[in-house]
Scaffold this motif. Structure first.
Motif, PDB file in Angstrom:
ATOM      1  N   MET A   1      10.517   5.616  -5.004  1.00 31.43           N
ATOM      2  CA  MET A   1      10.197   5.917  -6.393  1.00 31.43           C
ATOM      3  C   MET A   1       8.698   6.108  -6.578  1.00 31.43           C
ATOM      4  O   MET A   1       8.254   7.025  -7.272  1.00 31.43           O
ATOM      5  CB  MET A   1      10.709   4.797  -7.299  1.00 31.43           C
ATOM      6  CG  MET A   1      12.225   4.708  -7.378  1.00 31.43           C
ATOM      7  SD  MET A   1      12.779   3.434  -8.525  1.00 31.43           S
ATOM      8  CE  MET A   1      12.153   4.075 -10.075  1.00 31.43           C
ATOM      9  N   SER A   2       7.907   5.249  -5.940  1.00 30.38           N
ATOM     10  CA  SER A   2       6.453   5.375  -6.056  1.00 30.38           C
ATOM     11  C   SER A   2       5.967   6.692  -5.465  1.00 30.38           C
ATOM     12  O   SER A   2       5.082   7.351  -6.012  1.00 30.38           O
ATOM     13  CB  SER A   2       5.772   4.200  -5.350  1.00 30.38           C
ATOM     14  OG  SER A   2       6.165   2.964  -5.932  1.00 30.38           O
ATOM     15  N   ALA A   3       6.575   7.097  -4.349  1.00 29.60           N
ATOM     16  CA  ALA A   3       6.185   8.353  -3.711  1.00 29.60           C
ATOM     17  C   ALA A   3       6.465   9.536  -4.631  1.00 29.60           C
ATOM     18  O   ALA A   3       5.636  10.444  -4.760  1.00 29.60           O
ATOM     19  CB  ALA A   3       6.921   8.521  -2.386  1.00 29.60           C
ATOM     20  N   PHE A   4       7.607   9.543  -5.277  1.00 29.56           N
ATOM     21  CA  PHE A   4       7.935  10.654  -6.172  1.00 29.56           C
ATOM     22  C   PHE A   4       7.018  10.672  -7.388  1.00 29.56           C
ATOM     23  O   PHE A   4       6.677  11.747  -7.901  1.00 29.56           O
ATOM     24  CB  PHE A   4       9.391  10.574  -6.611  1.00 29.56           C
ATOM     25  CG  PHE A   4      10.336  11.228  -5.654  1.00 29.56           C
ATOM     26  CD1 PHE A   4      10.337  12.602  -5.482  1.00 29.56           C
ATOM     27  CD2 PHE A   4      11.213  10.470  -4.890  1.00 29.56           C
ATOM     28  CE1 PHE A   4      11.197  13.215  -4.580  1.00 29.56           C
ATOM     29  CE2 PHE A   4      12.076  11.067  -3.989  1.00 29.56           C
ATOM     30  CZ  PHE A   4      12.071  12.445  -3.840  1.00 29.56           C
ATOM     31  N   PHE A   5       6.592   9.519  -7.852  1.00 23.53           N
ATOM     32  CA  PHE A   5       5.672   9.481  -8.985  1.00 23.53           C
ATOM     33  C   PHE A   5       4.288   9.994  -8.601  1.00 23.53           C
ATOM     34  O   PHE A   5       3.511  10.378  -9.467  1.00 23.53           O
ATOM     35  CB  PHE A   5       5.570   8.055  -9.550  1.00 23.53           C
ATOM     36  CG  PHE A   5       6.711   7.677 -10.436  1.00 23.53           C
ATOM     37  CD1 PHE A   5       7.045   8.471 -11.524  1.00 23.53           C
ATOM     38  CD2 PHE A   5       7.459   6.540 -10.192  1.00 23.53           C
ATOM     39  CE1 PHE A   5       8.103   8.137 -12.347  1.00 23.53           C
ATOM     40  CE2 PHE A   5       8.520   6.210 -11.009  1.00 23.53           C
ATOM     41  CZ  PHE A   5       8.846   7.006 -12.093  1.00 23.53           C
ATOM     42  N   VAL A   6       3.973   9.996  -7.316  1.00 23.06           N
ATOM     43  CA  VAL A   6       2.711  10.571  -6.848  1.00 23.06           C
ATOM     44  C   VAL A   6       2.864  12.069  -6.599  1.00 23.06           C
ATOM     45  O   VAL A   6       1.959  12.857  -6.888  1.00 23.06           O
ATOM     46  CB  VAL A   6       2.236   9.855  -5.563  1.00 23.06           C
ATOM     47  CG1 VAL A   6       1.031  10.577  -4.956  1.00 23.06           C
ATOM     48  CG2 VAL A   6       1.877   8.413  -5.862  1.00 23.06           C
ATOM     49  N   ILE A   7       4.012  12.468  -6.075  1.00 19.00           N
ATOM     50  CA  ILE A   7       4.223  13.864  -5.651  1.00 19.00           C
ATOM     51  C   ILE A   7       4.086  14.835  -6.817  1.00 19.00           C
ATOM     52  O   ILE A   7       3.353  15.835  -6.726  1.00 19.00           O
ATOM     53  CB  ILE A   7       5.591  14.014  -4.975  1.00 19.00           C
ATOM     54  CG1 ILE A   7       5.572  13.364  -3.593  1.00 19.00           C
ATOM     55  CG2 ILE A   7       5.986  15.494  -4.858  1.00 19.00           C
ATOM     56  CD1 ILE A   7       6.932  13.239  -2.945  1.00 19.00           C
ATOM     57  N   PHE A   8       4.776  14.577  -7.911  1.00 22.27           N
ATOM     58  CA  PHE A   8       4.811  15.563  -8.983  1.00 22.27           C
ATOM     59  C   PHE A   8       3.455  15.769  -9.672  1.00 22.27           C
ATOM     60  O   PHE A   8       3.043  16.909  -9.898  1.00 22.27           O
ATOM     61  CB  PHE A   8       5.895  15.185  -9.998  1.00 22.27           C
ATOM     62  CG  PHE A   8       7.281  15.343  -9.460  1.00 22.27           C
ATOM     63  CD1 PHE A   8       7.778  16.589  -9.135  1.00 22.27           C
ATOM     64  CD2 PHE A   8       8.096  14.245  -9.238  1.00 22.27           C
ATOM     65  CE1 PHE A   8       9.057  16.749  -8.616  1.00 22.27           C
ATOM     66  CE2 PHE A   8       9.377  14.384  -8.722  1.00 22.27           C
ATOM     67  CZ  PHE A   8       9.864  15.642  -8.406  1.00 22.27           C
ATOM     68  N   PRO A   9       2.713  14.721  -9.999  1.00 19.97           N
ATOM     69  CA  PRO A   9       1.364  14.970 -10.542  1.00 19.97           C
ATOM     70  C   PRO A   9       0.454  15.660  -9.529  1.00 19.97           C
ATOM     71  O   PRO A   9      -0.373  16.490  -9.914  1.00 19.97           O
ATOM     72  CB  PRO A   9       0.846  13.561 -10.881  1.00 19.97           C
ATOM     73  CG  PRO A   9       2.054  12.721 -11.008  1.00 19.97           C
ATOM     74  CD  PRO A   9       3.049  13.291 -10.048  1.00 19.97           C
ATOM     75  N   ALA A  10       0.609  15.320  -8.240  1.00 22.21           N
ATOM     76  CA  ALA A  10      -0.244  15.945  -7.222  1.00 22.21           C
ATOM     77  C   ALA A  10       0.001  17.446  -7.163  1.00 22.21           C
ATOM     78  O   ALA A  10      -0.944  18.241  -7.077  1.00 22.21           O
ATOM     79  CB  ALA A  10       0.016  15.304  -5.855  1.00 22.21           C
ATOM     80  N   ILE A  11       1.265  17.856  -7.212  1.00 23.43           N
ATOM     81  CA  ILE A  11       1.580  19.290  -7.191  1.00 23.43           C
ATOM     82  C   ILE A  11       1.096  19.956  -8.468  1.00 23.43           C
ATOM     83  O   ILE A  11       0.523  21.046  -8.454  1.00 23.43           O
ATOM     84  CB  ILE A  11       3.092  19.499  -7.007  1.00 23.43           C
ATOM     85  CG1 ILE A  11       3.522  19.027  -5.608  1.00 23.43           C
ATOM     86  CG2 ILE A  11       3.473  20.970  -7.211  1.00 23.43           C
ATOM     87  CD1 ILE A  11       5.018  19.107  -5.364  1.00 23.43           C
TER      88      ILE A  11
END
Length: 376
Positions: free
Chosen positions: A294-304
């Motif tokens: 879950m933490s990884a996905f919360f980082v992925i979308f703002p990063a993209i």
């Protein structure tokens, strides 16, 4: 049945909400992301970084340049006085357009003859280039209308203005403004970031969940060696992904690869330091694989979103642009698009590569320091 269902619901809520970090992930981070998305999702193109190349230096050429700047669509970034300087600004990505006005423009307009001005566009971003060209056409059209009115006023409205300004455009690097040449290389960044970060985010926490972390603790292996052993397989996976996607881009989509392949792999190595470092940092902080995912996905979308993949960073509010400076995807996107379309080298891309190195070393060091060979 209702009592069993009630007991199950109570148990699940307790299970989910008892961890303060999980509560933060579920309730605070979505609010932050919503605020970021609301400001950053903007397809409008404004304040396109522009250089003025005025060889005429007449009152008419200065007036045209002022019209471009005052329109709000173009931001004067520099004034250049030779072709080499104009080319270097576009190669470095410091400007997206160059407004060139040749000698004799003002003289021809005063004499009622037609004149040309040239808009040189950085075609790597076909969306921005196309929109900027439309803006330029509207500005030139408005200027021609004003010339017509002034000429009619001077001649009693009985004569039409015989000349006018003709806008001639030229796109560099992506002559046909094909969007796939802009987006397909960027897919490499997205896929490599997502895959390597997700895999590395499970690396340490998986040891905790299955109980093998105790075996690691009693071994003489150091923290740095443990992290290195966890990252090397993912580095190889990252290089394989870059190779496969590049082959598809070049041979399937006919995307030109004009730059150096060794430079592409060097930049990938610097980028992997950041993506794997973020994943390992998440893995050392998380207690379960579910938390890490879950933490990884919360980082992925703002990063993209904040990378410039779909939305121009220049169109985002200034405070959001500052956040993009800690996003490794932003810098790798610039590098990979420049290698594919512009064919430039380290002499142009060293600021982005230095930023990737700094971010990668910082994040990897934080992950190593955060990992403790204890059960606490």
């Amino acid at each position: 049945m209702i009592e069993r269902l009630k007991a199950m619901l109570v148990k699940e809520f307790i299970q989910v909400l008892r961890d303060p970090r999980m509560r933060f992930v579920m309730f605070v981070i979505p609010v932050v992301q919503t605020l970021i998305f609301g400001y950053a999702v903007n397809t409008d193109v404004r304040e396109v970084a522009t250089a003025v190349y005025d060889l005429d230096n007449s009152s008419q050429s200065r007036e045209i340049a002022d019209l471009f700047v005052k329109s709000g669509y173009f931001r004067l970034e520099a004034r250049v006085y030779d072709d080499k300087a104009a080319q270097e600004l576009i190669d470095r990505g410091e400007v997206k357009a160059v407004l060139r006005m040749n000698r004799g423009l003002g003289e021809r307009l005063v004499g009622g003859r037609g004149a040309q001005l040239q808009m040189i566009l950085d075609g790597t971003d076909s969306n921005t280039a196309g929109i900027a060209l439309n803006y330029a056409s509207r500005i030139v059209g408005g200027y021609n209308q004003r010339l017509q009115q002034d000429w009619g006023a001077r001649h009693g409205g009985v004569q039409a203005f015989p000349g006018g300004v003709d806008l001639v455009s030229r796109a560099w690097f992506n002559e046909n403004l094909e969007s796939r040449n802009y987006y397909v290389p960027a897919v490499i960044t997205n896929i490599v970031f997502i895959i390597t970060m997700l895999l590395s985010s499970m690396a340490v926490v998986r040891e905790k969940e299955i109980g093998t972390i105790e075996q690691v603790i009693v071994t003489p292996i150091g923290k740095g060696e443990f992290i290195l052993g966890k990252t090397i397989p993912f580095v190889l996976i990252g290089f394989i992904n870059v190779t496969l996607i590049s082959l598809v881009a070049v041979f399937w989509f006919d995307v030109p690869l004009r730059g150096s392949i060794p430079l592409l792999y060097l930049a990938t190595a610097l980028f992997l330091m950041s993506s794997l470092g973020i994943g390992l940092l998440i893995s050392t902080i998380s207690r379960t694989q579910q938390q890490a995912m879950m933490s990884a996905f919360f980082v992925i979308f703002p990063a993209i979103l904040l990378s410039g993949f779909a939305f121009p960073i220049e169109s985002m509010p200034q405070i959001v642009q500052w956040f993009t400076l800690v996003n490794p995807m932003r810098f790798f996107l610039v590098i990979i698009r420049a290698i594919f379309q512009k064919g430039v080298g380290v002499d142009i891309l060293w600021p982005q590569m230095a930023a990737l190195l700094l971010i990668g070393v910082t994040i990897l060091s934080s992950a190593v320091l955060r990992f403790k060979k204890t059960l606490g």
